[in-house]
Design a protein around this motif. Structure first.
Motif, mmCIF file in Angstrom:
data_model
loop_
_atom_site.group_PDB
_atom_site.id
_atom_site.type_symbol
_atom_site.label_atom_id
_atom_site.label_comp_id
_atom_site.label_asym_id
_atom_site.label_seq_id
_atom_site.Cartn_x
_atom_site.Cartn_y
_atom_site.Cartn_z
ATOM 1 N N VAL A 92 0.838 -1.206 0.000
ATOM 2 C CA VAL A 92 0.000 0.000 0.000
ATOM 3 C C VAL A 92 0.870 1.253 0.000
ATOM 4 N N LEU A 93 1.911 1.246 0.829
ATOM 5 C CA LEU A 93 2.818 2.385 0.873
ATOM 6 C C LEU A 93 3.531 2.572 -0.460
ATOM 7 N N ALA A 94 3.880 1.462 -1.094
ATOM 8 C CA ALA A 94 4.526 1.556 -2.403
ATOM 9 C C ALA A 94 3.601 2.227 -3.414
ATOM 10 N N TRP A 95 2.314 1.857 -3.399
ATOM 11 C CA TRP A 95 1.368 2.481 -4.321
ATOM 12 C C TRP A 95 1.187 3.964 -3.996
ATOM 13 N N ILE A 96 1.260 4.326 -2.716
ATOM 14 C CA ILE A 96 1.165 5.744 -2.344
ATOM 15 C C ILE A 96 2.339 6.525 -2.932
ATOM 16 N N VAL A 97 3.544 5.949 -2.846
ATOM 17 C CA VAL A 97 4.717 6.620 -3.406
ATOM 18 C C VAL A 97 4.592 6.724 -4.923
ATOM 19 N N VAL A 98 4.116 5.665 -5.562
ATOM 20 C CA VAL A 98 3.923 5.693 -7.014
ATOM 21 C C VAL A 98 2.921 6.780 -7.388
ATOM 22 N N THR A 99 1.824 6.850 -6.661
ATOM 23 C CA THR A 99 0.791 7.859 -6.946
ATOM 24 C C THR A 99 1.325 9.272 -6.761
ATOM 25 N N LEU A 100 2.078 9.478 -5.681
ATOM 26 C CA LEU A 100 2.661 10.797 -5.437
ATOM 27 C C LEU A 100 3.653 11.178 -6.536
ATOM 28 N N THR A 101 4.401 10.202 -7.004
ATOM 29 C CA THR A 101 5.368 10.475 -8.062
ATOM 30 C C THR A 101 4.661 10.851 -9.357
ATOM 31 N N PHE A 102 3.600 10.112 -9.694
ATOM 32 C CA PHE A 102 2.842 10.433 -10.906
ATOM 33 C C PHE A 102 2.197 11.812 -10.779
ATOM 34 N N ALA A 103 1.649 12.106 -9.601
ATOM 35 C CA ALA A 103 1.032 13.425 -9.375
ATOM 36 C C ALA A 103 2.073 14.536 -9.503
ATOM 37 N N LEU A 104 3.289 14.275 -9.000
ATOM 38 C CA LEU A 104 4.352 15.266 -9.105
ATOM 39 C C LEU A 104 4.703 15.530 -10.566
ATOM 40 N N TRP A 105 4.822 14.461 -11.349
ATOM 41 C CA TRP A 105 5.136 14.641 -12.770
ATOM 42 C C TRP A 105 4.057 15.461 -13.461
ATOM 43 N N LEU B 131 11.669 17.308 -14.171
ATOM 44 C CA LEU B 131 10.800 16.421 -14.955
ATOM 45 C C LEU B 131 11.496 15.102 -15.274
ATOM 46 N N ALA B 132 12.755 15.190 -15.675
ATOM 47 C CA ALA B 132 13.488 13.978 -16.044
ATOM 48 C C ALA B 132 13.689 13.076 -14.828
ATOM 49 N N ARG B 133 14.088 13.662 -13.701
ATOM 50 C CA ARG B 133 14.330 12.842 -12.503
ATOM 51 C C ARG B 133 13.020 12.186 -12.036
ATOM 52 N N THR B 134 11.907 12.919 -12.121
ATOM 53 C CA THR B 134 10.614 12.361 -11.696
ATOM 54 C C THR B 134 10.180 11.238 -12.625
ATOM 55 N N ARG B 135 10.382 11.420 -13.908
ATOM 56 C CA ARG B 135 10.030 10.377 -14.878
ATOM 57 C C ARG B 135 10.864 9.117 -14.634
ATOM 58 N N GLU B 136 12.147 9.302 -14.384
ATOM 59 C CA GLU B 136 13.019 8.154 -14.100
ATOM 60 C C GLU B 136 12.596 7.445 -12.824
ATOM 61 N N LEU B 137 12.249 8.220 -11.798
ATOM 62 C CA LEU B 137 11.806 7.612 -10.542
ATOM 63 C C LEU B 137 10.530 6.800 -10.751
ATOM 64 N N PHE B 138 9.614 7.308 -11.539
ATOM 65 C CA PHE B 138 8.364 6.591 -11.795
ATOM 66 C C PHE B 138 8.635 5.237 -12.436
ATOM 67 N N LEU B 139 9.546 5.187 -13.404
ATOM 68 C CA LEU B 139 9.882 3.925 -14.059
ATOM 69 C C LEU B 139 10.570 2.965 -13.088
ATOM 70 N N ILE B 140 11.443 3.500 -12.243
ATOM 71 C CA ILE B 140 12.119 2.668 -11.245
ATOM 72 C C ILE B 140 11.102 2.062 -10.277
ATOM 73 N N LEU B 141 10.135 2.868 -9.863
ATOM 74 C CA LEU B 141 9.106 2.379 -8.938
ATOM 75 C C LEU B 141 8.259 1.279 -9.575
ATOM 76 N N LEU B 142 7.930 1.435 -10.845
ATOM 77 C CA LEU B 142 7.148 0.397 -11.531
ATOM 78 C C LEU B 142 7.933 -0.913 -11.592
ATOM 79 N N ALA B 143 9.230 -0.825 -11.921
ATOM 80 C CA ALA B 143 10.059 -2.035 -11.979
ATOM 81 C C ALA B 143 10.187 -2.663 -10.599
ATOM 82 N N GLN B 144 10.384 -1.830 -9.585
ATOM 83 C CA GLN B 144 10.512 -2.333 -8.219
ATOM 84 C C GLN B 144 9.218 -2.980 -7.745
#
Length: 341
Positions: free
Chosen positions: A236-249, A262-275
């Motif tokens: 659940v916490l992981a999904w919260i971080v993913v949601t916050l990252t998408f909202a930030l982008w 923008l680039a760092r946020t986009r990269e973080l979003f992809l890393i979170l999806l893989a994780q």
């Protein structure tokens, strides 16, 4: 009574200088060298986490049953201890490699011209965290892999990664006053994301402490919580971080933010999806060791990129050095007349 002059590093006698000051007086590293030294310290901080996870996942946590020696009579592992002893002792040896990398970062930062006090202090902060975590690692062994000490060991390693990341970023910036690139509301959203990420990592250590990988083949106490329940909370916490990252982008796009955030946020979003994908696969396949180790590595990468997103929200320009201001002498003895650091 006359005023005692402040003796600077530049005019202090060589006998009163520290080894670092002597090196700095004779060597000026290229900025690229300083950046590479800081990056090497960061890479080693991640490597020590991953190899520490390998120790636990192979059941080698007590391969060396005591500390600081490997056995009562031997500093190194013995043939009788088998592969577990080799793995555990090998991880201990990597601590020296980590110390060397951090030491190199300190020397490079201290020798850079003009002198950057903040950068050098970040290097020393890493050194003291490494020393503290080495002692804590010994305590982990002495208390038989108590899960709470194991969790603290990982969290302190995460603190090391945080300081190493900040130092690496600072080597690519100047020492001018930070200038925000986005508004206050966006910065607050990022701080919420950072806080959620810290909580995600902390709950992850509880998952580890309650889960089946105890770190040793013998009976090792686990945290008295339901492992599956904590795993679901972690998800659940992981999904919260993913949601916050998408909202930030989305917000950064809406306010026409610079490309860096923008680039760092986009990269973080992809890393979170893989994780997240690795996390779900390992959960439904009964936690195979390889995937758990990969998930630990992903946790380190995720934490680095969360910090890079935070640091990308401002810029720090270079400042013109004042040739009249020199760092104070580092005293070699109590009788030194050097000024304050």
């Amino acid at each position: 009574m006359g005023r005692v002059p402040n003796v600077t590093r530049a005019d202090a006698p060589a006998s009163r200088r520290t080894p670092l000051a002597l090196i700095a007086a004779r060597w000026t590293p290229d900025p690229r060298t300083v950046r590479r030294a800081a990056l090497a310290a960061l890479v080693m901080a991640v490597v020590i986490v991953v190899t520490g996870g390998a120790v636990r996942l192979t059941g080698s946590g007590l391969g060396c049953p005591t500390w600081p020696k490997c056995t009562e009579d031997s500093i190194t592992s013995t043939r009788e201890m088998g592969l577990h002893g080799v793995i555990e002792f090998g991880n201990r040896l990597l601590t020296y490699v980590l110390c060397a990398a951090v030491g190199w970062a300190i020397v490079a930062a201290r020798s850079q011209k003009p002198f950057r006090r903040g950068l050098t202090r970040l290097g020393w902060a890493q050194f003291w965290i490494v020393m503290g975590n080495a002692i804590l690692g010994g305590i982990v062994v002495l208390v038989g892999l108590n899960p709470y000490t194991v969790a603290a060991h990982f969290l302190l390693s995460s603190a090391l990664i945080a300081v190493a990341t900040v130092m690496w970023q600072r080597t690519r910036e100047g020492d001018g006053e930070p200038r925000p690139l986005v508004g206050k509301a966006v910065r607050q959203l990022v701080w919420v994301m950072v806080a959620a990420s810290v909580l995600l990592i902390a709950v992850g250590t509880v998952v580890t402490g309650a889960g089946p990988h105890a770190g040793d083949s013998s009976e090792v106490a686990r945290m008295p919580v339901d492992w599956e329940t904590v795993s679901k909370l972690h998800a659940v916490l992981a999904w919260i971080v993913v949601t916050l990252t998408f909202a930030l982008w989305f917000v950064l796009k809406a306010v026409d933010a610079p490309e860096g955030p923008l680039a760092r946020t986009r990269e973080l979003f992809l890393i979170l999806l893989a994780q997240g994908a690795i996390g779900y696969v390992q959960y439904f396949t009964d936690l195979p060791e390889v995937l758990v180790g990969l998930h630990m590595f992903g946790s380190c990468v995720m934490w680095i990129w969360v910090l890079l997103v935070l640091l990308s929200l401002r810029e720090r320009p270079a400042v013109s050095p004042d040739p009249t201001v020199l760092p104070a002498q580092e005293p070699a003895t109590s009788a030194s007349i050097a000024g304050p650091r």
